[in-house]
Design an enzyme around this catalytic site. Structure first.
Site, short mmCIF file in Angstrom:
data_model
loop_
_atom_site.label_atom_id
_atom_site.label_comp_id
_atom_site.label_asym_id
_atom_site.label_seq_id
_atom_site.Cartn_x
_atom_site.Cartn_y
_atom_site.Cartn_z
N GLY A 8 -31.12 10.69 -27.15
CA GLY A 8 -32.46 10.68 -26.55
C GLY A 8 -32.54 9.59 -25.50
N LEU A 9 -33.64 9.61 -24.77
CA LEU A 9 -33.86 8.63 -23.70
C LEU A 9 -33.89 7.21 -24.24
CD1 LEU A 9 -36.77 10.43 -21.79
CD2 LEU A 9 -34.47 10.01 -20.86
N SER A 10 -33.64 6.25 -23.36
CA SER A 10 -33.86 4.85 -23.71
C SER A 10 -35.33 4.68 -24.09
CB SER A 10 -33.51 3.96 -22.51
OG SER A 10 -33.75 2.62 -22.83
N GLY A 11 -35.59 4.03 -25.21
CA GLY A 11 -36.96 3.83 -25.65
C GLY A 11 -37.52 4.98 -26.47
N GLY A 13 -36.52 5.83 -29.38
CA GLY A 13 -36.63 5.37 -30.76
C GLY A 13 -35.36 5.51 -31.59
N LYS A 14 -34.22 5.68 -30.95
CA LYS A 14 -32.96 5.91 -31.68
C LYS A 14 -32.60 4.72 -32.59
CE LYS A 14 -30.76 6.39 -27.79
NZ LYS A 14 -31.94 6.17 -26.93
N SER A 79 -26.25 9.21 -25.05
CA SER A 79 -25.37 10.40 -24.87
C SER A 79 -26.09 11.49 -24.07
CB SER A 79 -24.85 10.92 -26.21
OG SER A 79 -25.79 10.90 -27.25
N1 LIG Z 1 -42.14 7.06 -34.33
C1 LIG Z 1 -41.39 6.16 -33.70
N2 LIG Z 1 -40.05 6.15 -33.88
C2 LIG Z 1 -39.28 5.25 -33.23
N3 LIG Z 1 -39.75 4.29 -32.38
C3 LIG Z 1 -41.09 4.25 -32.18
C4 LIG Z 1 -41.94 5.18 -32.81
N4 LIG Z 1 -43.19 4.92 -32.41
C5 LIG Z 1 -43.11 3.87 -31.58
N5 LIG Z 1 -41.84 3.45 -31.43
C6 LIG Z 1 -41.43 2.33 -30.58
O1 LIG Z 1 -40.59 2.82 -29.54
C7 LIG Z 1 -39.60 1.87 -29.20
C8 LIG Z 1 -38.24 2.49 -29.36
O2 LIG Z 1 -37.25 1.56 -28.99
P1 LIG Z 1 -35.74 1.71 -29.43
O3 LIG Z 1 -35.06 0.44 -29.04
O4 LIG Z 1 -35.63 2.16 -30.86
O5 LIG Z 1 -35.25 2.89 -28.49
P2 LIG Z 1 -33.79 3.43 -28.24
O6 LIG Z 1 -33.92 4.93 -28.24
O7 LIG Z 1 -32.83 2.82 -29.20
O8 LIG Z 1 -33.49 2.94 -26.74
P3 LIG Z 1 -32.08 2.50 -26.07
O9 LIG Z 1 -31.38 3.78 -25.71
O10 LIG Z 1 -32.50 1.74 -24.84
O11 LIG Z 1 -31.32 1.65 -27.03
C9 LIG Z 1 -39.79 0.68 -30.12
O12 LIG Z 1 -40.57 -0.30 -29.45
C10 LIG Z 1 -40.56 1.30 -31.30
O13 LIG Z 1 -41.37 0.36 -31.97
MG LIG Z 2 -31.19 1.56 -28.95
#
Ligand SMILES: Nc1ncnc2c1ncn2[C@@H]1O[C@H](COP(=O)(O)OP(=O)(O)OP(=O)(O)O)[C@@H](O)[C@H]1O
Ligand SMILES: [Mg+2]
Length: 172
Positions: A8-11, A13-14, A79
């Site tokens: 999924g996209l950055s941010g 929630g992965k 990915s």
């Molecule tokens: N239901 C949810 N599930 C996951 N994250 C959530 C949800 N609701 C809000 N968020 C918020 O969204 C953000 C997700 O950030 P996270 O670092 O997990 O993203 P990521 O997909 O790992 O990004 P990256 O690819 O940059 O590592 C966090 O600030 C988290 O608190």
């Molecule tokens: Mg991450």
């Protein structure tokens, strides 16, 4: 044995969800997070397409080794390309489980937990997924998790429920 592959996209929630799922699983699971891997194993790689593919390939190979060792890997990796995820599926085989961690780009950009979207918009980083590099959403993921309409806890419950994995919380 399964490999949970969060794309999924950055941010989207992965990492947040990988931790929430991990916290509810017994100790035989391990998070392979893109950020951690880029600090070490993949520090020689950049973000151009060929390097992203190599990034995915290495992570898939590590996950495969973990499965052999009896570990359940939870991969948290943007990915972005279908080709890369197909490569990972080919390497891992049967247990590969593609889980699309979904939030629209506008929401991810609003969350911007690492300030990376702002940097990308200012042109301070290049090839940022969703801004000046593509993200190809999965066409037929095993599971899609909407992180806008569901809380972190509810999202983790959905992942665990899909596998019939016991949630430590629901057992309590
Ligand atoms: N239901 C949810 N599930 C996951 N994250 C959530 C949800 N609701 C809000 N968020 C918020 O969204 C953000 C997700 O950030 P996270 O670092 O997990 O993203 P990521 O997909 O790992 O990004 P990256 O690819 O940059 O590592 C966090 O600030 C988290 O608190
Ligand atoms: Mg991450």
């Amino acid at each position: 044995m399964t490999v949970l592959w969060f794309t999924g996209l950055s941010g989207a929630g992965k990492t947040t969800l990988a931790k929430a799922v991990r916290a509810r699983l017994p100790s035989y699971s391990f998070i392979l997070d893109g950020d951690d891997l880029r600090e070490g194993l993949n520090q020689d790689l950049g973000f151009a397409e060929a390097h992203r593919l190599e990034n995915v390939r290495r992570v898939a190979e590590v996950a495969k080794l973990m499965v052999k060792a009896g570990v359940l890997p939870i991969v948290a990796l943007i990915s972005p390309s279908r080709q890369g995820r197909a490569l990972a599926r080919g390497i891992i085989g049967q247990g590969f489980t593609e889980i699309f961690i979904h939030a629209p780009l506008a929401v991810c950009e609003e969350r911007d937990p690492k300030g990376l979207y702002a940097k990308a918009r200012r042109g301070e980083i290049r090839y940022f997924t969703g801004i000046d590099a593509p993200y190809e959403p999965p066409l037929a993921p095993e599971l899609m998790i909407d992180t806008v309409c569901n809380s972190v806890e509810a999202c983790a419950d959905k992942v665990l429920g899909f596998y019939g994995l016991p949630s430590l919380r629901s057992r309590a």
